[in-house]
Design a protein around this motif. Structure first.
Motif, mmCIF file in Angstrom:
data_model
loop_
_atom_site.group_PDB
_atom_site.id
_atom_site.type_symbol
_atom_site.label_atom_id
_atom_site.label_comp_id
_atom_site.label_asym_id
_atom_site.label_seq_id
_atom_site.Cartn_x
_atom_site.Cartn_y
_atom_site.Cartn_z
ATOM 1 N N LEU A 1 0.785 -1.231 0.000
ATOM 2 C CA LEU A 1 0.000 0.000 0.000
ATOM 3 C C LEU A 1 0.818 1.283 0.000
ATOM 4 C CD1 LEU A 1 -2.893 -1.028 2.410
ATOM 5 C CD2 LEU A 1 -2.895 -0.985 -0.092
ATOM 6 N N ASP A 2 1.948 1.322 0.704
ATOM 7 C CA ASP A 2 2.656 2.605 0.849
ATOM 8 C C ASP A 2 3.871 2.770 -0.064
ATOM 9 O OD1 ASP A 2 4.595 1.058 2.019
ATOM 10 O OD2 ASP A 2 4.563 2.068 3.947
ATOM 11 N N GLY A 3 4.148 1.815 -0.920
ATOM 12 C CA GLY A 3 5.233 1.971 -1.881
ATOM 13 C C GLY A 3 6.610 1.567 -1.395
ATOM 14 N N ARG A 4 6.737 1.209 -0.106
ATOM 15 C CA ARG A 4 8.040 0.743 0.371
ATOM 16 C C ARG A 4 8.348 -0.629 -0.237
ATOM 17 N NH1 ARG A 4 8.304 0.445 6.549
ATOM 18 N NH2 ARG A 4 6.091 0.038 6.373
ATOM 19 N N PRO A 5 9.634 -0.980 -0.364
ATOM 20 C CA PRO A 5 9.970 -2.310 -0.878
ATOM 21 C C PRO A 5 9.384 -3.420 -0.003
ATOM 22 C CG PRO A 5 11.900 -0.901 -0.859
ATOM 23 C CD PRO A 5 10.816 -0.169 -0.117
ATOM 24 N N VAL A 6 9.066 -4.538 -0.643
ATOM 25 C CA VAL A 6 8.491 -5.689 0.044
ATOM 26 C C VAL A 6 9.453 -6.863 -0.109
ATOM 27 C CG1 VAL A 6 6.550 -7.298 0.149
ATOM 28 C CG2 VAL A 6 6.150 -4.907 -0.472
ATOM 29 N N VAL A 7 9.778 -7.508 1.005
ATOM 30 C CA VAL A 7 10.614 -8.700 0.985
ATOM 31 C C VAL A 7 9.722 -9.895 1.299
ATOM 32 C CG1 VAL A 7 12.580 -9.910 1.999
ATOM 33 C CG2 VAL A 7 12.623 -7.420 1.800
ATOM 34 N N TYR A 8 9.660 -10.836 0.376
ATOM 35 C CA TYR A 8 8.955 -12.091 0.604
ATOM 36 C C TYR A 8 9.994 -13.090 1.101
ATOM 37 C CZ TYR A 8 5.212 -9.944 -2.072
ATOM 38 O OH TYR A 8 4.224 -9.095 -2.503
ATOM 39 N N TRP A 9 9.713 -13.735 2.230
ATOM 40 C CA TRP A 9 10.670 -14.621 2.875
ATOM 41 C C TRP A 9 9.936 -15.811 3.477
ATOM 42 C CZ3 TRP A 9 10.883 -15.581 8.256
ATOM 43 C CH2 TRP A 9 9.949 -14.871 9.008
ATOM 44 N N VAL B 1 10.375 -6.880 -3.985
ATOM 45 C CA VAL B 1 9.655 -6.079 -4.969
ATOM 46 C C VAL B 1 9.881 -4.610 -4.644
ATOM 47 C CG1 VAL B 1 7.405 -5.503 -5.935
ATOM 48 C CG2 VAL B 1 7.933 -7.871 -5.340
ATOM 49 N N ILE B 2 10.451 -3.897 -5.624
ATOM 50 C CA ILE B 2 10.699 -2.464 -5.498
ATOM 51 C C ILE B 2 10.013 -1.791 -6.674
ATOM 52 C CG2 ILE B 2 12.426 -0.642 -5.438
ATOM 53 C CD1 ILE B 2 14.430 -2.699 -4.388
ATOM 54 N N ALA B 3 9.103 -0.877 -6.374
ATOM 55 C CA ALA B 3 8.378 -0.127 -7.404
ATOM 56 C C ALA B 3 7.757 -1.055 -8.444
ATOM 57 C CB ALA B 3 9.298 0.894 -8.063
ATOM 58 N N GLY B 4 7.191 -2.159 -7.978
ATOM 59 C CA GLY B 4 6.494 -3.085 -8.855
ATOM 60 C C GLY B 4 7.380 -4.059 -9.611
ATOM 61 N N GLU B 5 8.694 -3.964 -9.448
ATOM 62 C CA GLU B 5 9.610 -4.872 -10.134
ATOM 63 C C GLU B 5 10.195 -5.866 -9.144
ATOM 64 O OE1 GLU B 5 13.461 -4.719 -13.150
ATOM 65 O OE2 GLU B 5 12.674 -2.858 -12.308
ATOM 66 N N GLY B 6 10.166 -7.166 -9.513
ATOM 67 C CA GLY B 6 10.635 -8.221 -8.629
ATOM 68 C C GLY B 6 12.094 -8.581 -8.859
ATOM 69 N N PHE B 7 12.791 -8.860 -7.762
ATOM 70 C CA PHE B 7 14.188 -9.270 -7.799
ATOM 71 C C PHE B 7 14.334 -10.500 -6.906
ATOM 72 C CE2 PHE B 7 13.899 -4.717 -8.341
ATOM 73 C CZ PHE B 7 14.653 -4.502 -9.484
ATOM 74 N N VAL B 8 14.847 -11.578 -7.477
ATOM 75 C CA VAL B 8 14.985 -12.825 -6.742
ATOM 76 C C VAL B 8 16.372 -12.907 -6.131
ATOM 77 C CG1 VAL B 8 14.893 -15.345 -6.892
ATOM 78 C CG2 VAL B 8 13.333 -13.960 -8.268
ATOM 79 N N ASN B 9 16.412 -13.113 -4.818
ATOM 80 C CA ASN B 9 17.646 -13.248 -4.050
ATOM 81 C C ASN B 9 18.668 -12.167 -4.394
ATOM 82 O OD1 ASN B 9 19.400 -14.306 -2.166
ATOM 83 N ND2 ASN B 9 20.072 -15.994 -3.459
ATOM 84 N N PRO B 10 18.287 -10.897 -4.226
ATOM 85 C CA PRO B 10 19.228 -9.824 -4.551
ATOM 86 C C PRO B 10 20.381 -9.760 -3.551
ATOM 87 C CG PRO B 10 17.330 -8.918 -3.431
ATOM 88 C CD PRO B 10 17.042 -10.389 -3.659
ATOM 89 N N ASP B 11 21.472 -9.218 -4.003
ATOM 90 C CA ASP B 11 22.612 -9.018 -3.117
ATOM 91 C C ASP B 11 22.209 -8.035 -2.021
ATOM 92 O OD1 ASP B 11 25.299 -7.175 -2.625
ATOM 93 O OD2 ASP B 11 25.694 -9.324 -2.825
#
Length: 141
Positions: free
Chosen positions: A61-69, A119-129
Motif C-alpha cells: 500500500l505505501d510503496g516501500r519495498p516488500v521482501v517475501y521470505w 519487490v521495489i516499485a512493482g519490479e521483482g528481484f529474486v535473491n538480490p545481493d
C-alpha cells in the motif's frame, strides 16, 4: 507463528540435551560446537529474527519495498542480517503465513517459491545481493 516458536524452543532443548550427553562423554569442545549448531538452527526457524510479518495485501500500500521470505531460509537470514536496523524500512511478508504472498512470489519467479524475493516499485528481484538492496533502501547521507 506459535508453531515456529515451538520449533525454535525444541531445537534449543535438543541442543542442550545433546551437549549434556557430549559433556558426559568427556568432550566439552564437541558439546559447545553442537550447542552452537542447535542454537543456530533455533535462530533460523525463529520468527523473532525478522520484523513482524505483514500480509501481502497490506505491504504494497505505501510503496516501500516488500521482501517475501520464509522461516529457515539461509538467504533470507543473510539478507536480514546484512540490512541490520534498516530492515525496518521494508515490509516483510512470510510466504508460509500468507498464501497471497506465496502467489506473488510464484508469479515473479515463474512458478517457484524462491525467497528472498524483493519487490521495489512493482519490479521483482529474486535473491538480490544485500548490499545492492541496502543501496536502494537507505538514502545516501
Amino acid at each position: 507463528m506459535l508453531r515456529r516458536w515451538r520449533l525454535a524452543i525444541l531445537a534449543t532443548i535438543c541442543g542442550v540435551l545433546v551437549a549434556a550427553v557430549k559433556i558426559g562423554d568427556g568432550s566439552p569442545g564437541g558439546a559447545a560446537f553442537l550447542l552452537l549448531l542447535f542454537l543456530g538452527l533455533a535462530l533460523a526457524v525463529s520468527p523473532g529474527v525478522f520484523p513482524r510479518p505483514e500480509r501481502a495485501a497490506d505491504a504494497v500500500l505505501d510503496g516501500r519495498p516488500v521482501v517475501y521470505w520464509r522461516p529457515g531460509c539461509p538467504f533470507c537470514l543473510r539478507l536480514r542480517a546484512r540490512l541490520g536496523p534498516d530492515a525496518g524500512r521494508l515490509h516483510w511478508v512470510d510466504i508460509w503465513q500468507d498464501p497471497e504472498g506465496a502467489a506473488a512470489v510464484r508469479a515473479i519467479t515463474g512458478g517457484d517459491e524462491t525467497v528472498p524475493t524483493v519487490v521495489i516499485a512493482g519490479e521483482g528481484f529474486v535473491n538480490p545481493d544485500p548490499s545492492w538492496l541496502k543501496d536502494r533502501v537507505v538514502p545516501a547521507a
